[in-house]
Design an enzyme around this catalytic site. Structure first.
Site, PDB file in Angstrom:
ATOM      1  N   TYR A 120      38.253  36.166  11.208  1.00  0.00           N
ATOM      2  CA  TYR A 120      39.609  36.436  10.731  1.00  0.00           C
ATOM      3  C   TYR A 120      39.539  37.226   9.430  1.00  0.00           C
ATOM      4  O   TYR A 120      39.264  36.681   8.372  1.00  0.00           O
ATOM      5  CB  TYR A 120      40.395  35.140  10.520  1.00  0.00           C
ATOM      6  CG  TYR A 120      40.587  34.302  11.755  1.00  0.00           C
ATOM      7  CD1 TYR A 120      40.403  34.838  13.032  1.00  0.00           C
ATOM      8  CD2 TYR A 120      40.948  32.966  11.660  1.00  0.00           C
ATOM      9  CE1 TYR A 120      40.575  34.064  14.167  1.00  0.00           C
ATOM     10  CE2 TYR A 120      41.130  32.177  12.800  1.00  0.00           C
ATOM     11  CZ  TYR A 120      40.939  32.730  14.041  1.00  0.00           C
ATOM     12  OH  TYR A 120      41.107  31.948  15.160  1.00  0.00           O
ATOM     13  N   GLY A 271      54.293  32.972  18.804  1.00  0.00           N
ATOM     14  CA  GLY A 271      55.629  33.188  18.257  1.00  0.00           C
ATOM     15  C   GLY A 271      56.725  33.394  19.277  1.00  0.00           C
ATOM     16  O   GLY A 271      57.910  33.280  18.944  1.00  0.00           O
ATOM     17  N   PHE A 272      56.367  33.665  20.524  1.00  0.00           N
ATOM     18  CA  PHE A 272      57.387  33.983  21.515  1.00  0.00           C
ATOM     19  C   PHE A 272      58.356  32.825  21.761  1.00  0.00           C
ATOM     20  O   PHE A 272      59.576  33.013  21.852  1.00  0.00           O
ATOM     21  CB  PHE A 272      56.737  34.402  22.839  1.00  0.00           C
ATOM     22  CG  PHE A 272      57.752  34.705  23.911  1.00  0.00           C
ATOM     23  CD1 PHE A 272      58.467  35.891  23.899  1.00  0.00           C
ATOM     24  CD2 PHE A 272      58.022  33.793  24.929  1.00  0.00           C
ATOM     25  CE1 PHE A 272      59.420  36.165  24.870  1.00  0.00           C
ATOM     26  CE2 PHE A 272      58.965  34.051  25.894  1.00  0.00           C
ATOM     27  CZ  PHE A 272      59.664  35.240  25.875  1.00  0.00           C
TER      28      PHE A 272
END
Length: 399
Positions: A120, A271-272
Site C-alpha cells: 500500500y 464503497g458501492f
C-alpha cells in the site's frame, strides 16, 4: 425486477420487527463470541479495565471477536479499520496529519484492529500507521501483508523464505515496532510451496517478530496444508453482500473445521453498497484501482443498483441511535451476523463515515430475517467480475 418480488421483499421487511420472541436473535454483540473466549485471549492483546497514570487507552469499547483458537487466538474489535485508501489505490493520498488524527479517533471509538500491507503506497501506509501508533503500540492490533509486488506495473507474487525475511524487517522498521500482530501472505506464490511459507511463519513467531499467521484469498486446500505446519489465525478475503464466494468454495467450512477466523475486506464492496454511486460515477484511472475493475464500469454500476434497492429496504426497518440505518450499516451488520468468527474491515478516510460504520454493531437480525435477506440476495444477478478476466489479479485469487 418483477413487482411481485418487490412486494414480497417489502412484506418480510415490514414484518421482521414482529417476529415472535421464540425466534432467536442473531446478535452481533458479545453473545456471538465463543463461550470460552476470555480463556483464549492472547495475553499480549488483553487490556486492563483500569488506567494507570500516563497510559493511553481507548475511551469506548466495541464488542469483540476472537480470530483463531488456542495458541493462535487473537482478540480484536468486532469491526476493524482498513487503512489502504488513506495512502493509495482509492484516489490521491490523504494528508498525513489528518489520517493520523482519524486513526487516533478510531482507536478512541473502540477500534483495535488496523489493516495495512507493504504494497500500500508502496510502504507509505505502513509508515503512516507506525507514526500513528508508536505511542500506543501495545494497545492496538496491526495486521500487515507480504508477498505481492508490482515491479514495472506487472503483478508478481514472491514468498520465498529469503524474500519474506527481507519483507518482515522492512515492515517492522516502517511500523516502528518490534513485532507484527498478524502477518498475512497477500497472495499465494505458485513458485513457493505453502509449507515453506508456513515454516517461515513458524520461525518468525518463535523469534517474536510476528505473533500470528494469516492467508489472503487462499483456496480451502491451501489453508489446510498451511495449518498443518503453522496454526493459521485468520483468512483475509473479499466478502460482502455482492461477493460471497467464501460461502461456497469451502473456505468458511475450512475455517470452521480448523477454528480459524475470517477478516472480510471490502465489506461495503469498495464503497458501492454505501449507495453513493451510480452510472455517472467515475474514477481516476491513474490513482483509483476501481477504474479498472469490471464491477465499476458504467454498465455494472447501473445494473447493480438492485442491490442498493434491497439494502435500502432492509435499512428502513432498522434504526441506529434513533435514526434510520444506512446501507453501509446494514451490510456490515449482515456480515457480522453470518458467522461469529468474522471481522469486517471497512475502509474510510472520513470521521463521519467511521462513526456511521461503527453504528452497525447496534443492529441485529432474527434468523428469519437473515434467511429471507439471503434468499433475496441469491436471486439478484451481480453484474461485473471483481477483477478483469484473465488478469494477474484474477489468477492470483484462490491459489
Amino acid at each position: 425486477m418483477q413487482d411481485s418480488y418487490n412486494t414480497n421483499r417489502r412484506d418480510f421487511l415490514k414484518t421482521g420487527a414482529k417476529v415472535a420472541s421464540s425466534i432467536a436473535l442473531v446478535s452481533i454483540g458479545a453473545n456471538m463470541l465463543f463461550a470460552d473466549s476470555t480463556q483464549r485471549i492472547n495475553h499480549a492483546q488483553a487490556t486492563d479495565s483500569t488506567q494507570t497514570k500516563g497510559e493511553i487507552m481507548n475511551t469506548t469499547q466495541l464488542p469483540f471477536r476472537i480470530l483463531g483458537k488456542d495458541s493462535a487466538a487473537l482478540r480484536v474489535s468486532a469491526l476493524g479499520l482498513g487503512c489502504m485508501g488513506m495512502s493509495a489505490n482509492h484516489g490521491a493520498p490523504k494528508p498525513e496529519k489528518e489520517m493520523i488524527k482519524l486513526l487516533h479517533e478510531a482507536y478512541e471509538l473502540g477500534v483495535t484492529y488496523f489493516d495495512t500491507a507493504e504494497i500500500y503506497g508502496p510502504h507509505t501506509n505502513e509508515i503512516l500507521l507506525g507514526k500513528a501508533f508508536s505511542d500506543r503500540r501495545d494497545k492496538v492490533v496491526i495486521g500487515t501483508k507480504f508477498g505481492l509486488y508490482y515491479p514495472n506495473g506487472k503483478q508478481r507474487q514472491d514468498s520465498k523464505p529469503a524474500s519474506i525475511r527481507a519483507a518482515v524487517e522492512g515492515s517492522l522498521k516502517r511500523l516502528k515496532s518490534e513485532y507484527i500482530d498478524i502477518y498475512t501472505q497477500h497472495r499465494g506464490d505458485p513458485n513457493t510451496p505453502i509449507e515453506e511459507v508456513a515454516q517461515m511463519m513458524q520461525e518468525l513467531i518463535k523469534e517474536g517478530k510476528i505473533r500470528h499467521y494469516g492467508l489472503s484469498e487462499p483456496a480451502a486446500k491451501t489453508i489446510e496444508r498451511a495449518h498443518k505446519v503453522c496454526p493459521v489465525t485468520a483468512i483475509q478475503s473479499h466478502y460482502s453482500m455482492m461477493t460471497r464466494n467464501s460461502e461456497s468454495d469451502g473456505v468458511f467450512s475450512m475455517c470452521e473445521k480448523l477454528g480459524i477466523g475470517f477478516v472480510a475486506y471490502s465489506p461495503i464492496e469498495r464503497g458501492f453498497i454505501s449507495g453513493t454511486m451510480d452510472k455517472n460515477t467515475t474514477f481516476d484511472k491513474k490513482l483509483d484501482s476501481r477504474a479498472h475493475f469490471p464491477r465499476f464500469s458504467k454498465e455494472a454500476l447501473e445494473a447493480n443498483q438492485v442491490v442498493i434497492q434491497l439494502v435500502r429496504e432492509i435499512a428502513a426497518s432498522k434504526r441506529v441511535n434513533d435514526k434510520p440505518a444506512t446501507p453501509a450499516q446494514i451490510t456490515l451488520a449482515w456480515i457480522l451476523a453470518q458467522k461469529p468468527y468474522i471481522m469486517p474491515i471497512p475502509e474510510t478516510t472520513k470521521l463521519a463515515h467511521l462513526q456511521q460504520n461503527l453504528g452497525a454493531v447496534q443492529i441485529s437480525f432474527s434468523k428469519q430475517e437473515l434467511g429471507e435477506i439471503n434468499t433475496a440476495l441469491d436471486k439478484l444477478k451481480i453484474v461485473g467480475e471483481r477483477y478483469p478476466e484473465g488478469s494477474d489479479m484474477a489468477k492470483s485469487v484462490g491459489l
